[in-house]
Motif scaffolding. Structure first.
Motif, PDB file in Angstrom:
ATOM      1  N   LEU A  87       2.157  -1.497   5.719  1.00  0.00           N
ATOM      2  CA  LEU A  87       0.777  -1.417   6.177  1.00  0.00           C
ATOM      3  C   LEU A  87      -0.216  -1.901   5.123  1.00  0.00           C
ATOM      4  O   LEU A  87      -1.185  -2.579   5.446  1.00  0.00           O
ATOM      5  CB  LEU A  87       0.460   0.019   6.601  1.00  0.00           C
ATOM      6  CG  LEU A  87      -0.784   0.241   7.428  1.00  0.00           C
ATOM      7  CD1 LEU A  87      -0.865  -0.705   8.612  1.00  0.00           C
ATOM      8  CD2 LEU A  87      -0.822   1.687   7.900  1.00  0.00           C
ATOM      9  N   GLY A  88       0.021  -1.573   3.869  1.00  0.00           N
ATOM     10  CA  GLY A  88      -0.855  -2.046   2.800  1.00  0.00           C
ATOM     11  C   GLY A  88      -0.877  -3.564   2.743  1.00  0.00           C
ATOM     12  O   GLY A  88      -1.942  -4.183   2.630  1.00  0.00           O
ATOM     13  N   ARG A  89       0.282  -4.173   2.845  1.00  0.00           N
ATOM     14  CA  ARG A  89       0.387  -5.634   2.839  1.00  0.00           C
ATOM     15  C   ARG A  89      -0.347  -6.239   4.026  1.00  0.00           C
ATOM     16  O   ARG A  89      -1.066  -7.220   3.906  1.00  0.00           O
ATOM     17  CB  ARG A  89       1.873  -6.023   2.856  1.00  0.00           C
ATOM     18  CG  ARG A  89       2.147  -7.495   2.787  1.00  0.00           C
ATOM     19  CD  ARG A  89       3.647  -7.816   2.716  1.00  0.00           C
ATOM     20  NE  ARG A  89       4.548  -6.862   3.325  1.00  0.00           N
ATOM     21  CZ  ARG A  89       4.816  -6.765   4.634  1.00  0.00           C
ATOM     22  NH1 ARG A  89       4.237  -7.570   5.492  1.00  0.00           N
ATOM     23  NH2 ARG A  89       5.677  -5.878   5.087  1.00  0.00           N
ATOM     24  N   ARG A  90      -0.203  -5.623   5.203  1.00  0.00           N
ATOM     25  CA  ARG A  90      -0.872  -6.120   6.407  1.00  0.00           C
ATOM     26  C   ARG A  90      -2.390  -5.954   6.323  1.00  0.00           C
ATOM     27  O   ARG A  90      -3.128  -6.840   6.737  1.00  0.00           O
ATOM     28  CB  ARG A  90      -0.319  -5.408   7.637  1.00  0.00           C
ATOM     29  CG  ARG A  90       1.109  -5.833   7.958  1.00  0.00           C
ATOM     30  CD  ARG A  90       1.678  -5.126   9.164  1.00  0.00           C
ATOM     31  NE  ARG A  90       0.835  -5.296  10.336  1.00  0.00           N
ATOM     32  CZ  ARG A  90       0.776  -4.419  11.345  1.00  0.00           C
ATOM     33  NH1 ARG A  90       1.497  -3.319  11.315  1.00  0.00           N
ATOM     34  NH2 ARG A  90       0.003  -4.657  12.376  1.00  0.00           N
ATOM     35  N   LEU A  91      -2.841  -4.816   5.801  1.00  0.00           N
ATOM     36  CA  LEU A  91      -4.281  -4.612   5.618  1.00  0.00           C
ATOM     37  C   LEU A  91      -4.862  -5.661   4.682  1.00  0.00           C
ATOM     38  O   LEU A  91      -5.913  -6.242   4.960  1.00  0.00           O
ATOM     39  CB  LEU A  91      -4.555  -3.215   5.051  1.00  0.00           C
ATOM     40  CG  LEU A  91      -4.752  -2.084   6.027  1.00  0.00           C
ATOM     41  CD1 LEU A  91      -4.666  -0.734   5.309  1.00  0.00           C
ATOM     42  CD2 LEU A  91      -6.078  -2.208   6.756  1.00  0.00           C
ATOM     43  N   LEU A  92      -4.173  -5.901   3.569  1.00  0.00           N
ATOM     44  CA  LEU A  92      -4.651  -6.864   2.590  1.00  0.00           C
ATOM     45  C   LEU A  92      -4.716  -8.267   3.193  1.00  0.00           C
ATOM     46  O   LEU A  92      -5.713  -8.976   3.039  1.00  0.00           O
ATOM     47  CB  LEU A  92      -3.773  -6.837   1.338  1.00  0.00           C
ATOM     48  CG  LEU A  92      -4.184  -7.746   0.196  1.00  0.00           C
ATOM     49  CD1 LEU A  92      -5.596  -7.417  -0.290  1.00  0.00           C
ATOM     50  CD2 LEU A  92      -3.173  -7.628  -0.947  1.00  0.00           C
ATOM     51  N   ALA A  93      -3.667  -8.673   3.892  1.00  0.00           N
ATOM     52  CA  ALA A  93      -3.641 -10.007   4.505  1.00  0.00           C
ATOM     53  C   ALA A  93      -4.754 -10.159   5.545  1.00  0.00           C
ATOM     54  O   ALA A  93      -5.424 -11.197   5.607  1.00  0.00           O
ATOM     55  CB  ALA A  93      -2.274 -10.265   5.143  1.00  0.00           C
TER      56      ALA A  93
END
Length: 154
Positions: A87-93
C-alpha cells in the motif's frame, strides 16, 4: 483497495494522522518533526490521497505540497492493519502520478533516520539522498531525498 484524492478533514483520516503523530512522537523530538497540521493539509496547493479497503475503511494517506519547482511529500502513513500489502508503494506511485498532472517535475521528501521502512520505500522508488531543501536546515534527525518526475509524464 482504492486510492483517491480526498479531503483530510474526515474523522477516519484525522485518526490516521493522529496515529502517525503518536508514532513519530516516540522517535523524534518536537524540533525535529516537520508535520503539517490539518489546516495546512486543506490548502489548495496540497494533493491529499486516502487509501481505503474494500469496506471503505481508511488504511493510509499521503500528501504532497506543490511548491515552485517541486512537490514535497508529507503525511505518508499506512496503518498497521494495512501494512504488508504494498500500500505504501501504491500510495507513493499515485501521489507522484497526480503531481505530474499538475506540472510538478520533482518530488522531495524529508524523513527521519529511525524509519528504515520509509527509507527503503523511497530508495526502492528511485529517490536519492540530497541536502536540505526549502526552509529545512541540516539536522542529524532528517534525511532529505528527491526524485525527478519528468520521465513519468505520458
Amino acid at each position: 483497495m482504492s486510492i483517491a484524492l480526498e479531503s483530510p478533514d474526515q474523522p477516519e483520516v484525522i485518526a490516521l494522522i493522529a496515529e502517525l503523530d503518536a508514532y513519530q512522537d516516540g522517535l523524534y523530538p518536537p524540533e525535529s518533526r516537520h508535520a503539517l497540521d490539518l489546516a495546512s493539509l486543506m490548502q489548495p496547493k496540497v494533493l491529499f490521497l486516502v487509501a481505503r479497503d474494500e469496506c471503505g475503511s481508511a488504511l493510509g494517506c499521503a500528501a504532497m505540497v506543490l511548491n515552485a519547482g517541486y512537490g514535497e511529500i508529507k503525511r505518508m502513513y499506512v496503518s498497521p492493519s494495512g501494512r504488508g500489502q504494498g500500500l505504501g508503494r501504491r500510495l507513493l506511485a499515485r501521489l507522484e502520478a497526480e503531481a505530474v498532472t499538475t506540472g510538478c517535475e520533482r518530488a522531495m521528501r524529508e524523513t527521519g533516520p529511525y524509519q528504515p521502512e520509509a527509507l527503503a520505500l523511497y530508495g526502492a522508488a528511485g529517490y536519492e539522498r540530497r541536502g536540505p531543501f526549502g526552509g529545512y536546515r541540516d539536522d542529524p534527525l532528517s534525511v532529505f531525498m528527491e526524485k525527478g518526475l519528468v520521465a513519468m509524464a505520458p
